[in-house]
Scaffold this motif. Structure first.
Motif, PDB file in Angstrom:
ATOM      1  N   PRO A 139       0.818  -1.212   0.000  1.00 45.60           N
ATOM      2  CA  PRO A 139       0.000   0.000   0.000  1.00 45.60           C
ATOM      3  C   PRO A 139       0.849   1.257   0.000  1.00 45.60           C
ATOM      4  O   PRO A 139       2.069   1.213   0.214  1.00 45.60           O
ATOM      5  N   VAL A 140       0.204   2.388  -0.234  1.00 49.01           N
ATOM      6  CA  VAL A 140       0.862   3.687  -0.176  1.00 49.01           C
ATOM      7  C   VAL A 140       1.002   4.097   1.283  1.00 49.01           C
ATOM      8  O   VAL A 140       0.025   4.032   2.044  1.00 49.01           O
ATOM      9  N   ALA A 141       2.196   4.512   1.685  1.00 46.44           N
ATOM     10  CA  ALA A 141       2.429   4.923   3.070  1.00 46.44           C
ATOM     11  C   ALA A 141       1.504   6.066   3.448  1.00 46.44           C
ATOM     12  O   ALA A 141       1.349   7.041   2.712  1.00 46.44           O
ATOM     13  N   GLY A 142       0.868   5.929   4.607  1.00 48.73           N
ATOM     14  CA  GLY A 142      -0.052   6.954   5.083  1.00 48.73           C
ATOM     15  C   GLY A 142      -1.478   6.723   4.662  1.00 48.73           C
ATOM     16  O   GLY A 142      -2.399   7.363   5.171  1.00 48.73           O
ATOM     17  N   ALA A 143      -1.704   5.809   3.701  1.00 47.15           N
ATOM     18  CA  ALA A 143      -3.063   5.483   3.250  1.00 47.15           C
ATOM     19  C   ALA A 143      -3.163   3.977   3.043  1.00 47.15           C
ATOM     20  O   ALA A 143      -3.689   3.500   2.042  1.00 47.15           O
ATOM     21  N   GLU A 144      -2.642   3.241   4.025  1.00 44.36           N
ATOM     22  CA  GLU A 144      -2.506   1.793   3.869  1.00 44.36           C
ATOM     23  C   GLU A 144      -3.838   1.102   3.614  1.00 44.36           C
ATOM     24  O   GLU A 144      -3.981   0.313   2.679  1.00 44.36           O
ATOM     25  N   SER A 145      -4.822   1.373   4.453  1.00 41.33           N
ATOM     26  CA  SER A 145      -6.093   0.681   4.326  1.00 41.33           C
ATOM     27  C   SER A 145      -6.783   0.972   3.005  1.00 41.33           C
ATOM     28  O   SER A 145      -7.383   0.092   2.391  1.00 41.33           O
ATOM     29  N   ALA A 146      -6.682   2.191   2.530  1.00 42.00           N
ATOM     30  CA  ALA A 146      -7.395   2.604   1.322  1.00 42.00           C
ATOM     31  C   ALA A 146      -6.708   2.131   0.043  1.00 42.00           C
ATOM     32  O   ALA A 146      -7.363   1.994  -0.994  1.00 42.00           O
ATOM     33  N   THR A 147      -5.409   1.895   0.098  1.00 45.30           N
ATOM     34  CA  THR A 147      -4.677   1.596  -1.138  1.00 45.30           C
ATOM     35  C   THR A 147      -4.201   0.156  -1.237  1.00 45.30           C
ATOM     36  O   THR A 147      -3.784  -0.277  -2.314  1.00 45.30           O
ATOM     37  N   ALA A 148      -4.248  -0.597  -0.151  1.00 38.63           N
ATOM     38  CA  ALA A 148      -3.846  -2.009  -0.214  1.00 38.63           C
ATOM     39  C   ALA A 148      -4.817  -2.771  -1.113  1.00 38.63           C
ATOM     40  O   ALA A 148      -6.018  -2.528  -1.111  1.00 38.63           O
ATOM     41  N   ASN A 149      -4.296  -3.677  -1.917  1.00 36.02           N
ATOM     42  CA  ASN A 149      -5.138  -4.448  -2.823  1.00 36.02           C
ATOM     43  C   ASN A 149      -4.490  -5.796  -3.108  1.00 36.02           C
ATOM     44  O   ASN A 149      -3.319  -6.010  -2.814  1.00 36.02           O
ATOM     45  N   VAL A 150      -5.273  -6.703  -3.675  1.00 33.62           N
ATOM     46  CA  VAL A 150      -4.730  -7.992  -4.089  1.00 33.62           C
ATOM     47  C   VAL A 150      -4.665  -8.023  -5.606  1.00 33.62           C
ATOM     48  O   VAL A 150      -5.518  -7.455  -6.289  1.00 33.62           O
ATOM     49  N   GLU A 151      -3.632  -8.647  -6.122  1.00 37.64           N
ATOM     50  CA  GLU A 151      -3.430  -8.772  -7.562  1.00 37.64           C
ATOM     51  C   GLU A 151      -3.560 -10.240  -7.947  1.00 37.64           C
ATOM     52  O   GLU A 151      -2.871 -11.098  -7.384  1.00 37.64           O
ATOM     53  N   ILE A 152      -4.439 -10.520  -8.901  1.00 32.03           N
ATOM     54  CA  ILE A 152      -4.606 -11.875  -9.420  1.00 32.03           C
ATOM     55  C   ILE A 152      -3.734 -11.996 -10.667  1.00 32.03           C
ATOM     56  O   ILE A 152      -3.956 -11.309 -11.663  1.00 32.03           O
ATOM     57  N   LYS A 153      -2.718 -12.856 -10.612  1.00 36.92           N
ATOM     58  CA  LYS A 153      -1.721 -12.902 -11.683  1.00 36.92           C
ATOM     59  C   LYS A 153      -2.156 -13.712 -12.918  1.00 36.92           C
ATOM     60  O   LYS A 153      -1.924 -13.270 -14.048  1.00 36.92           O
ATOM     61  N   PRO A 154      -2.745 -14.912 -12.765  1.00 39.29           N
ATOM     62  CA  PRO A 154      -3.069 -15.685 -13.973  1.00 39.29           C
ATOM     63  C   PRO A 154      -4.316 -15.150 -14.681  1.00 39.29           C
ATOM     64  O   PRO A 154      -5.419 -15.679 -14.555  1.00 39.29           O
ATOM     65  N   MET A 155      -4.128 -14.070 -15.430  1.00 39.38           N
ATOM     66  CA  MET A 155      -5.215 -13.480 -16.215  1.00 39.38           C
ATOM     67  C   MET A 155      -4.593 -12.802 -17.418  1.00 39.38           C
ATOM     68  O   MET A 155      -3.490 -12.241 -17.325  1.00 39.38           O
ATOM     69  N   ASP A 156      -5.264 -12.860 -18.559  1.00 38.69           N
ATOM     70  CA  ASP A 156      -4.745 -12.200 -19.751  1.00 38.69           C
ATOM     71  C   ASP A 156      -5.891 -11.621 -20.564  1.00 38.69           C
ATOM     72  O   ASP A 156      -7.068 -11.749 -20.200  1.00 38.69           O
ATOM     73  N   VAL A 157      -5.539 -10.990 -21.686  1.00 38.47           N
ATOM     74  CA  VAL A 157      -6.525 -10.224 -22.445  1.00 38.47           C
ATOM     75  C   VAL A 157      -7.503 -11.103 -23.210  1.00 38.47           C
ATOM     76  O   VAL A 157      -8.520 -10.609 -23.716  1.00 38.47           O
ATOM     77  N   THR A 158      -7.256 -12.398 -23.287  1.00 38.02           N
ATOM     78  CA  THR A 158      -8.232 -13.266 -23.944  1.00 38.02           C
ATOM     79  C   THR A 158      -9.477 -13.455 -23.077  1.00 38.02           C
ATOM     80  O   THR A 158     -10.473 -14.014 -23.539  1.00 38.02           O
ATOM     81  N   ALA A 159      -9.421 -13.013 -21.820  1.00 38.18           N
ATOM     82  CA  ALA A 159     -10.550 -13.165 -20.909  1.00 38.18           C
ATOM     83  C   ALA A 159     -11.671 -12.183 -21.245  1.00 38.18           C
ATOM     84  O   ALA A 159     -11.428 -11.036 -21.602  1.00 38.18           O
ATOM     85  N   ASN A 160     -12.899 -12.655 -21.110  1.00 35.33           N
ATOM     86  CA  ASN A 160     -14.056 -11.768 -21.064  1.00 35.33           C
ATOM     87  C   ASN A 160     -14.025 -11.100 -19.688  1.00 35.33           C
ATOM     88  O   ASN A 160     -14.148 -11.788 -18.667  1.00 35.33           O
ATOM     89  N   PRO A 161     -13.840  -9.764 -19.605  1.00 34.75           N
ATOM     90  CA  PRO A 161     -13.639  -9.138 -18.293  1.00 34.75           C
ATOM     91  C   PRO A 161     -14.829  -9.286 -17.360  1.00 34.75           C
ATOM     92  O   PRO A 161     -14.665  -9.342 -16.143  1.00 34.75           O
ATOM     93  N   TYR A 162     -16.027  -9.349 -17.908  1.00 36.19           N
ATOM     94  CA  TYR A 162     -17.225  -9.479 -17.077  1.00 36.19           C
ATOM     95  C   TYR A 162     -17.271 -10.854 -16.414  1.00 36.19           C
ATOM     96  O   TYR A 162     -17.543 -10.976 -15.214  1.00 36.19           O
ATOM     97  N   LEU A 163     -16.986 -11.902 -17.183  1.00 38.74           N
ATOM     98  CA  LEU A 163     -16.997 -13.249 -16.633  1.00 38.74           C
ATOM     99  C   LEU A 163     -15.814 -13.473 -15.696  1.00 38.74           C
ATOM    100  O   LEU A 163     -15.953 -14.127 -14.650  1.00 38.74           O
ATOM    101  N   ALA A 164     -14.653 -12.936 -16.058  1.00 39.18           N
ATOM    102  CA  ALA A 164     -13.466 -13.105 -15.217  1.00 39.18           C
ATOM    103  C   ALA A 164     -13.668 -12.464 -13.853  1.00 39.18           C
ATOM    104  O   ALA A 164     -13.367 -13.067 -12.808  1.00 39.18           O
TER     105      ALA A 164
END
Length: 268
Positions: free
Chosen positions: A145-170
């Protein structure tokens, strides 16, 4: 649509573009608009652009990783992380749910034969189901996260995803998996702070780290067995997705890998 950053990546002509965040449906809409804008601008300039996961088998591929946060409907407060940016109990459940259902989720996030030419160790695309803080080889990365705004900026990143995905279904599949983990109070275990490929098979098994699907057929098999995703997305939609995926996988088995990559580069 606000660009956040654009910079060169590791491959020749390889660029990374990030845009501002939005709620789930809006983010999916933005992805469609942004990619079509990139295609249109490139065409006007007499350039060719491909977003295929692995257009050249001997070069870097194209990722399309998903960053997400979850907020309470009651007070709009972040729920995945506490005030210090540490994964909360509900956040732990969400991550555990994503990891448990990830083989089936990948039928939506990496839904093409070419996707699995990129899912391998050392590709920053993840090859094992595990999570860790800023671990780019983990399937779920806890982004700093960004220092000073930890709760608001922390996030999870899902790595196995690419542009062939339908974003709505993914997005729907990832959220359904994570919410199932929250509802059941699942535990993701200890975070992985090293490249899981450097660990021996026995140690990975002890830590509960298992390989991700290495082919579209494997992820489709997992989806067929996943009652949670089938119920969340609806049996008719899943049945149709499976039929299309099986047909794509069947065609890919009949042609050499190089031609699969070339076809993907031409399509995406």
């Amino acid at each position: 649509i606000r660009p956040e950053q654009c910079h060169a990546e590791v491959g020749h002509g390889n660029l990374e573009l990030s845009v501002g965040e939005a709620e789930a449906l809006g983010a999916a809409d933005r992805r469609v608009v942004v990619l079509e804008t990139v295609r249109g601008v490139a065409y006007r300039m007499g350039l060719v652009v491909t977003m295929a996961p692995k257009p050249y088998l001997d070069q870097a591929g194209n990722g399309h990783h998903l960053h997400l946060s979850v907020y309470s409907q009651e007070d709009d407060a972040p729920v995945l992380f506490d005030a210090s940016g540490t994964l909360s109990d509900r956040g732990s459940g969400f991550v555990a749910g994503v990891l448990e259902h990830l083989p089936a989720v990948m039928a939506f996030t990496t839904p093409s034969p070419n996707s699995y030419q990129r899912i391998a160790p050392g590709m920053w695309s993840s090859a094992f189901a595990c999570y860790g803080p800023d671990n780019r080889e983990a399937a779920v990365r806890l982004a700093s996260p960004v220092a000073g705004a930890e709760s608001a900026t922390a996030n999870v990143e899902i790595k196995p995803m690419d542009v062939t995905a339908n974003p709505y279904l993914a997005l729907a599949a990832v959220l359904a998996a994570g919410m199932d983990g929250m509802d059941r109070g699942l535990d993701p275990g200890e975070p992985t702070t090293v490249d899981p490929a450097t660990l021996g098979e026995e140690e990975r098994a002890e830590r509960g780290i298992h390989p991700l699907p290495t082919s579209l057929d494997e992820s489709l098999d997992a989806l067929e067995r996943d009652d949670v995703l089938i119920e969340a997305l609806g049996e008719p939609l899943v049945r149709t997705h499976l039929a299309v995926g099986r047909a794509q996988a069947g065609m890919a088995r009949e042609i050499p890998p190089v031609e699969v990559a070339a076809a993907a580069a031409a399509i995406y």
